[in-house]
Scaffold this motif. Structure first.
Motif, PDB file in Angstrom:
ATOM      1  N   TYR A  70       0.825  -1.206   0.000  1.00 28.93           N
ATOM      2  CA  TYR A  70       0.000   0.000   0.000  1.00 28.93           C
ATOM      3  C   TYR A  70       0.860   1.258   0.000  1.00 28.93           C
ATOM      4  CZ  TYR A  70      -3.656   3.309   1.171  1.00 28.93           C
ATOM      5  OH  TYR A  70      -4.529   4.370   1.140  1.00 28.93           O
ATOM      6  N   SER A  71       1.959   1.258   0.740  1.00 28.27           N
ATOM      7  CA  SER A  71       2.823   2.438   0.790  1.00 28.27           C
ATOM      8  C   SER A  71       3.508   2.693  -0.550  1.00 28.27           C
ATOM      9  CB  SER A  71       3.862   2.309   1.902  1.00 28.27           C
ATOM     10  OG  SER A  71       4.743   1.248   1.626  1.00 28.27           O
ATOM     11  N   SER A  72       3.714   1.647  -1.357  1.00 30.03           N
ATOM     12  CA  SER A  72       4.340   1.860  -2.660  1.00 30.03           C
ATOM     13  C   SER A  72       3.378   2.539  -3.645  1.00 30.03           C
ATOM     14  CB  SER A  72       4.858   0.547  -3.233  1.00 30.03           C
ATOM     15  OG  SER A  72       3.794  -0.303  -3.569  1.00 30.03           O
ATOM     16  N   PHE A  73       2.068   2.377  -3.449  1.00 31.93           N
ATOM     17  CA  PHE A  73       1.083   3.023  -4.326  1.00 31.93           C
ATOM     18  C   PHE A  73       0.493   4.271  -3.673  1.00 31.93           C
ATOM     19  CE2 PHE A  73       1.021  -1.378  -5.833  1.00 31.93           C
ATOM     20  CZ  PHE A  73       1.276  -1.159  -7.173  1.00 31.93           C
ATOM     21  N   ASN A  74       0.227   4.196  -2.369  1.00 32.05           N
ATOM     22  CA  ASN A  74      -0.316   5.297  -1.572  1.00 32.05           C
ATOM     23  C   ASN A  74      -1.550   5.917  -2.225  1.00 32.05           C
ATOM     24  OD1 ASN A  74      -0.393   6.732   0.748  1.00 32.05           O
ATOM     25  ND2 ASN A  74       1.084   8.270   0.108  1.00 32.05           N
ATOM     26  N   ASP A  75      -2.474   5.056  -2.662  1.00 36.65           N
ATOM     27  CA  ASP A  75      -3.716   5.484  -3.296  1.00 36.65           C
ATOM     28  C   ASP A  75      -4.880   4.889  -2.497  1.00 36.65           C
ATOM     29  OD1 ASP A  75      -5.841   6.167  -4.904  1.00 36.65           O
ATOM     30  OD2 ASP A  75      -5.038   5.246  -6.727  1.00 36.65           O
ATOM     31  N   PRO A  76      -5.695   5.721  -1.851  1.00 33.32           N
ATOM     32  CA  PRO A  76      -6.801   5.201  -1.031  1.00 33.32           C
ATOM     33  C   PRO A  76      -7.792   4.331  -1.811  1.00 33.32           C
ATOM     34  CG  PRO A  76      -6.496   7.547  -0.637  1.00 33.32           C
ATOM     35  CD  PRO A  76      -5.595   7.179  -1.769  1.00 33.32           C
ATOM     36  N   ARG A  77      -7.879   4.536  -3.120  1.00 33.56           N
ATOM     37  CA  ARG A  77      -8.793   3.719  -3.929  1.00 33.56           C
ATOM     38  C   ARG A  77      -8.339   2.267  -4.009  1.00 33.56           C
ATOM     39  NH1 ARG A  77      -8.519   7.084  -9.221  1.00 33.56           N
ATOM     40  NH2 ARG A  77      -6.395   7.102  -8.446  1.00 33.56           N
ATOM     41  N   LEU A  78      -7.066   2.022  -3.809  1.00 34.77           N
ATOM     42  CA  LEU A  78      -6.519   0.667  -3.909  1.00 34.77           C
ATOM     43  C   LEU A  78      -6.502  -0.064  -2.572  1.00 34.77           C
ATOM     44  CD1 LEU A  78      -3.495   1.389  -6.264  1.00 34.77           C
ATOM     45  CD2 LEU A  78      -5.717   0.422  -6.870  1.00 34.77           C
ATOM     46  N   HIS A  79      -6.911   0.606  -1.514  1.00 31.35           N
ATOM     47  CA  HIS A  79      -6.859   0.019  -0.168  1.00 31.35           C
ATOM     48  C   HIS A  79      -7.572  -1.334  -0.109  1.00 31.35           C
ATOM     49  CE1 HIS A  79      -7.829  -0.432   4.132  1.00 31.35           C
ATOM     50  NE2 HIS A  79      -6.689   0.208   4.312  1.00 31.35           N
TER      51      HIS A  79
END
Length: 184
Positions: A30-39
């Motif tokens: 998650y930290s590598s993308f840091n996009d809430p939509r991908l959570h």
């Protein structure tokens, strides 16, 4: 960085099989993308990868069911019922690869087995002349086993997670709230 589901799944599988906790794997991805939509997508990917400890603990049940499906497939081949072989082979693939997110199809197949056995018991079946009660009983028993396996194995191999909010104070004295996943 673009989200590639297959690469994320491969990375998560590799890390979890190496013994890294699921919550750490999720946090890294998650930290590598840091996009809430991908959570939610990342959480589901990590959830449905069984940990080595759970495979050791519950894998015998998976293996026994795999052998049952293999026996059903062999019996269908020996009886030359190739059209009925499609569903057991698909289920055999799902169980052998431990794709627990698709185990609901096993429950569905179990329900079909029970419905078919009830239909045979009520209307009769021309091919079931020798021991019709035994055939219907075995089909119903297999249906119940399929349903129970499809319901309980995903819960044992890949249990659900829950989201907890964690509030911390940063270096400036501001309160920062972050979501944390807790895998059971």
């Amino acid at each position: 960085m673009k989200f590639d589901r297959q690469k994320v799944t491969d990375y998560a599988r590799r890390e979890i099989m190496a013994g890294k906790p699921k919550s750490d794997v999720f946090r890294d991805i998650y930290s590598s993308f840091n996009d809430p939509r991908l959570h939610e997508q990342i959480a589901k990917i990590v959830q449905y990868i069984p940990e080595p400890s759970r495979i050791r603990q519950y894998g015998i049940i998976n293996t026994i069911f795999l052998l049952l499906l293999a026996a059903i497939s062999v019996r269908l081949i020996l009886m030359s019922q190739y059209s009925a072989l499609i569903i057991p082979l698909i289920l055999l693939y799902i169980v052998s690869t431990r794709q627990t997110r698709h185990y609901h199809w096993i429950t569905f197949a179990g329900g079909l087995l029970i419905i078919i056995s009830l239909a045979i018991a009520i209307t009769g079946w021309p091919e079931v002349k020798d021991n019709p009660l035994l055939t219907v009983g075995l089909a119903a028993l297999a249906g119940v086993i399929f349903i129970l396996f499809g319901i309980f194995m995903p819960r044992l191999l890949t249990p659900d997670y829950k989201t907890a909010e964690e509030t911390t104070t940063d270096s400036d004295g501001h309160k920062v709230t972050s979501k944390k996943l807790i895998f059971k």
